[in-house]
Design a protein around this motif. Structure first.
Motif, short mmCIF file in Angstrom:
data_model
loop_
_atom_site.label_atom_id
_atom_site.label_comp_id
_atom_site.label_asym_id
_atom_site.label_seq_id
_atom_site.Cartn_x
_atom_site.Cartn_y
_atom_site.Cartn_z
N ASN A 35 0.86 -1.19 0.21
CA ASN A 35 0.00 0.29 0.09
C ASN A 35 0.89 1.22 0.11
O ASN A 35 0.27 2.41 -0.34
CB ASN A 35 -0.83 0.01 1.18
N THR A 36 2.07 1.09 0.37
CA THR A 36 2.85 2.52 0.29
C THR A 36 3.98 2.45 -1.11
O THR A 36 4.72 3.20 -0.96
CB THR A 36 3.75 2.68 1.63
N ARG A 37 3.75 1.48 -1.86
CA ARG A 37 4.50 1.47 -3.06
C ARG A 37 3.86 2.31 -3.83
O ARG A 37 2.73 2.80 -4.32
CB ARG A 37 4.43 0.37 -3.70
N PRO A 38 4.42 3.58 -4.61
CA PRO A 38 3.96 4.36 -5.40
C PRO A 38 3.82 3.65 -6.75
O PRO A 38 4.20 2.52 -7.20
CB PRO A 38 5.27 5.26 -5.99
N ARG A 39 2.49 3.92 -7.60
CA ARG A 39 1.77 3.55 -8.60
C ARG A 39 1.95 4.39 -9.73
O ARG A 39 1.11 5.47 -9.65
CB ARG A 39 0.39 2.79 -8.04
N ALA A 40 2.05 3.83 -10.90
CA ALA A 40 2.12 4.67 -12.31
C ALA A 40 0.62 5.09 -12.35
O ALA A 40 0.29 6.37 -12.81
CB ALA A 40 2.37 3.85 -13.45
N THR A 41 -0.42 4.25 -12.19
CA THR A 41 -1.84 4.62 -12.29
C THR A 41 -2.14 5.79 -11.52
O THR A 41 -3.29 6.31 -11.70
CB THR A 41 -2.85 3.29 -11.98
N HIS A 42 -1.55 5.81 -10.39
CA HIS A 42 -1.71 7.06 -9.46
C HIS A 42 -0.88 8.09 -9.72
O HIS A 42 -0.70 9.18 -8.85
CB HIS A 42 -1.78 6.73 -8.14
N HIS A 43 -0.33 8.13 -10.88
CA HIS A 43 0.76 9.19 -11.23
C HIS A 43 1.93 9.22 -9.84
O HIS A 43 2.25 10.11 -9.48
CB HIS A 43 0.21 10.51 -11.17
N TRP A 44 2.41 8.12 -9.61
CA TRP A 44 3.44 7.75 -8.50
C TRP A 44 2.97 8.21 -7.23
O TRP A 44 3.83 8.25 -6.37
CB TRP A 44 4.73 8.52 -9.05
N LEU A 45 1.82 8.37 -6.85
CA LEU A 45 1.30 8.13 -5.58
C LEU A 45 1.02 6.86 -4.93
O LEU A 45 0.92 5.86 -5.91
CB LEU A 45 -0.09 9.00 -5.34
N SER A 46 0.91 6.59 -3.93
CA SER A 46 0.80 5.43 -3.38
C SER A 46 -0.73 5.05 -3.05
O SER A 46 -1.58 5.82 -2.97
CB SER A 46 1.39 5.16 -2.01
N PRO A 47 -1.18 3.92 -3.09
CA PRO A 47 -2.58 3.22 -2.82
C PRO A 47 -3.00 4.05 -1.50
O PRO A 47 -4.08 4.29 -1.47
CB PRO A 47 -2.50 1.85 -2.82
N LEU A 48 -2.07 4.13 -0.45
CA LEU A 48 -2.58 4.58 0.90
C LEU A 48 -2.97 5.96 0.67
O LEU A 48 -3.53 6.53 1.54
CB LEU A 48 -1.30 4.22 1.81
N GLN A 49 -1.89 6.60 -0.01
CA GLN A 49 -2.30 8.06 -0.20
C GLN A 49 -3.73 8.30 -0.74
O GLN A 49 -4.60 9.39 -0.44
CB GLN A 49 -1.03 8.77 -0.97
N VAL A 50 -3.88 7.82 -1.93
CA VAL A 50 -5.10 7.86 -2.66
C VAL A 50 -6.30 7.68 -1.76
O VAL A 50 -7.36 8.28 -1.76
CB VAL A 50 -5.22 7.13 -3.92
N TYR A 51 -6.17 6.53 -0.87
CA TYR A 51 -7.12 6.10 -0.22
C TYR A 51 -7.32 6.89 1.03
O TYR A 51 -8.57 7.37 1.26
CB TYR A 51 -6.91 4.50 0.43
N ALA A 52 -6.54 7.49 1.66
CA ALA A 52 -6.57 8.52 2.74
C ALA A 52 -7.28 9.86 2.08
O ALA A 52 -7.98 10.14 2.77
CB ALA A 52 -5.14 8.90 3.17
N ALA A 53 -6.86 10.27 0.75
CA ALA A 53 -7.85 11.39 0.24
C ALA A 53 -9.21 11.04 -0.05
O ALA A 53 -9.97 11.87 0.23
CB ALA A 53 -6.74 11.72 -0.99
N ALA A 54 -9.37 9.78 -0.29
CA ALA A 54 -10.55 9.43 -0.70
C ALA A 54 -11.65 9.28 0.79
O ALA A 54 -12.48 9.73 0.86
CB ALA A 54 -10.99 8.01 -1.10
N LEU A 55 -10.91 8.82 1.69
CA LEU A 55 -11.57 8.84 3.18
C LEU A 55 -12.03 10.07 3.53
O LEU A 55 -12.80 10.41 4.36
CB LEU A 55 -10.71 8.09 3.98
N ALA A 56 -10.69 11.05 3.54
CA ALA A 56 -11.06 12.33 3.87
C ALA A 56 -12.08 13.26 3.06
O ALA A 56 -13.08 13.93 3.92
CB ALA A 56 -9.80 13.28 3.69
N SER A 57 -12.23 13.09 1.97
CA SER A 57 -13.23 13.43 1.16
C SER A 57 -14.51 13.05 1.71
O SER A 57 -15.56 13.73 1.51
CB SER A 57 -12.97 13.44 -0.28
N ALA A 58 -14.72 11.77 1.75
CA ALA A 58 -15.91 11.10 2.26
C ALA A 58 -16.55 11.68 3.36
O ALA A 58 -17.80 11.69 3.74
CB ALA A 58 -15.90 9.72 2.39
N HIS A 59 -15.86 12.56 4.30
CA HIS A 59 -16.31 13.01 5.64
C HIS A 59 -16.27 14.50 5.56
O HIS A 59 -16.41 15.26 6.70
CB HIS A 59 -15.35 12.64 6.54
N GLN A 60 -16.16 15.01 4.33
CA GLN A 60 -16.21 16.64 4.18
C GLN A 60 -17.46 16.76 3.70
O GLN A 60 -17.95 16.58 2.80
CB GLN A 60 -14.96 17.16 3.26
#
Length: 341
Positions: A310-335
């Motif tokens: 989950n902390t590996r950077p991924r090309a599909t996320h423009h080199w963000l990690s799955p954990l970073q993308v998930y954390a952003a989605a979680l924050a958005s879900a509560h805003q």
């Protein structure tokens, strides 16, 4: 010959990047270079989703994009209030088969394409209905009256089928589009001699991985382990689970009741329908090689393996990690919709 151009809709993580870079004062062209998009695409996205006196909000922009996509589809020929569906229901009441209905509609209305539907479309419309009196009434009109649609490629031996499966073909379109987070794929990784196993859950939008230790490969173990893992996820990011037809999911109705997650099943021998999970299984084999005893791994060790992925950077996320993308989605879900991320 010039190569045809392709276009992909902006993803939730793209909108998070836009909001972040706008807050930091980056220009539209700088954002476009980062996302490898045309500047006009970014300019239109920002203009559409920036209100008077407010900045660009990724959560509000994503909700607006989802609504636009849903409204653009329009109603199908067989929606509940359509004339075509009314005619089909009447013919089903005459005990006509879907094949007979389809052929007759094309013959009687040769120039009115709104009445041209295939027999597969009719079957799908029948089985897509929620369980209840209307569904039972429609299925009773069919020659065999099966409660679920049987796969056309089935063999003669049908012992041990999973009861009351909901097909992937009636899964909402936003799951396929990966527009909204909260939709998961699941699988079992088997150990030596199929005597040990590990449960795998992968979130389709962020590619976040969760691993669950299993006592064995039974339906009871799958129910207990997947219930615990899914209930540990925030409710807004716990929407659906797509699985193959492994017998370990026989108790899927209890899993859905325990977690609130809708469970959909793939067609037999169709691993591409869970492509994200299949790809993740290949990555996991670096840590959990084939032919090894998986029962020796504790839940803490499996969590550490998941964290590594989950902390590996991924090309599909423009080199963000799955954990970073998930954390952003979680924050958005509560805003609230008007917040800026």
């Amino acid at each position: 010959m010039q190569k045809p151009t392709t276009y992909q809709q902006l993803q939730p993580e793209d909108r998070i990047t836009i909001a972040t870079m706008r807050q930091r004062g980056f220009s539209v062209r700088a954002i476009a270079r980062t996302l490898e998009r045309a500047p006009s695409t970014i300019a239109r996205e920002v203009a559409r989703n920036t209100g008077a006196g407010q900045g660009y909000g990724s959560h509000h922009a994503q909700l607006r994009a989802v609504a636009c996509r849903r409204n653009a589809r329009g109603n199908s020929k067989m929606h509940a209030q359509s004339v075509c569906w009314g005619v089909v229901r009447t013919m089903l009441g005459w005990k006509w088969s879907p094949q007979q209905i389809s052929a007759t509609l094309k013959r009687v209305f040769p120039h009115q394409r709104e009445f041209h539907v295939s027999h597969e479309t009719i079957y799908t419309a029948i089985y897509a209905h929620a369980r209840g009196e209307l569904r039972r009434e429609l299925i009773a009109c069919l020659r065999h009256g099966h409660s679920t649609r049987l796969p056309r490629s089935r063999g003669t031996d049908r012992r041990g089928q999973i009861p009351d499966m909901i097909s992937i073909h009636v899964r909402p379109p936003e799951v396929e589009d990966r527009v909204m987070p909260g939709h998961w794929e699941g699988d079992f990784i088997k150990g030596a001699g199929n005597k040990s196993s590990v449960g795998v859950l992968v979130e389709r939008t962020s590619r976040l991985v969760l691993l669950a230790r299993m006592e064995d490969a039974t339906a009871a173990s799958a129910l207990a382990a997947f219930t615990a893992k899914l209930n540990a996820i925030s409710a807004p990011l716990r929407q659906s689970l797509t699985y193959d037809q492994g017998k370990e999911m026989t108790r899927h109705a209890e899993l859905a009741a325990n977690t609130g997650v809708r469970v959909y099943f793939c067609d037999p021998h169709s691993p591409w329908q869970r492509g994200t999970c299949e790809n993740t299984n290949g990555l996991l084999r670096q840590y959990l090689p084939k032919g090894t005893d998986l029962s020796v791994y504790s839940q803490e060790q499996l969590d550490a393996i998941a964290d590594s992925l989950n902390t590996r950077p991924r090309a599909t996320h423009h080199w963000l990690s799955p954990l970073q993308v998930y954390a952003a989605a979680l924050a958005s879900a509560h805003q609230p919709d008007t917040s800026i991320h």
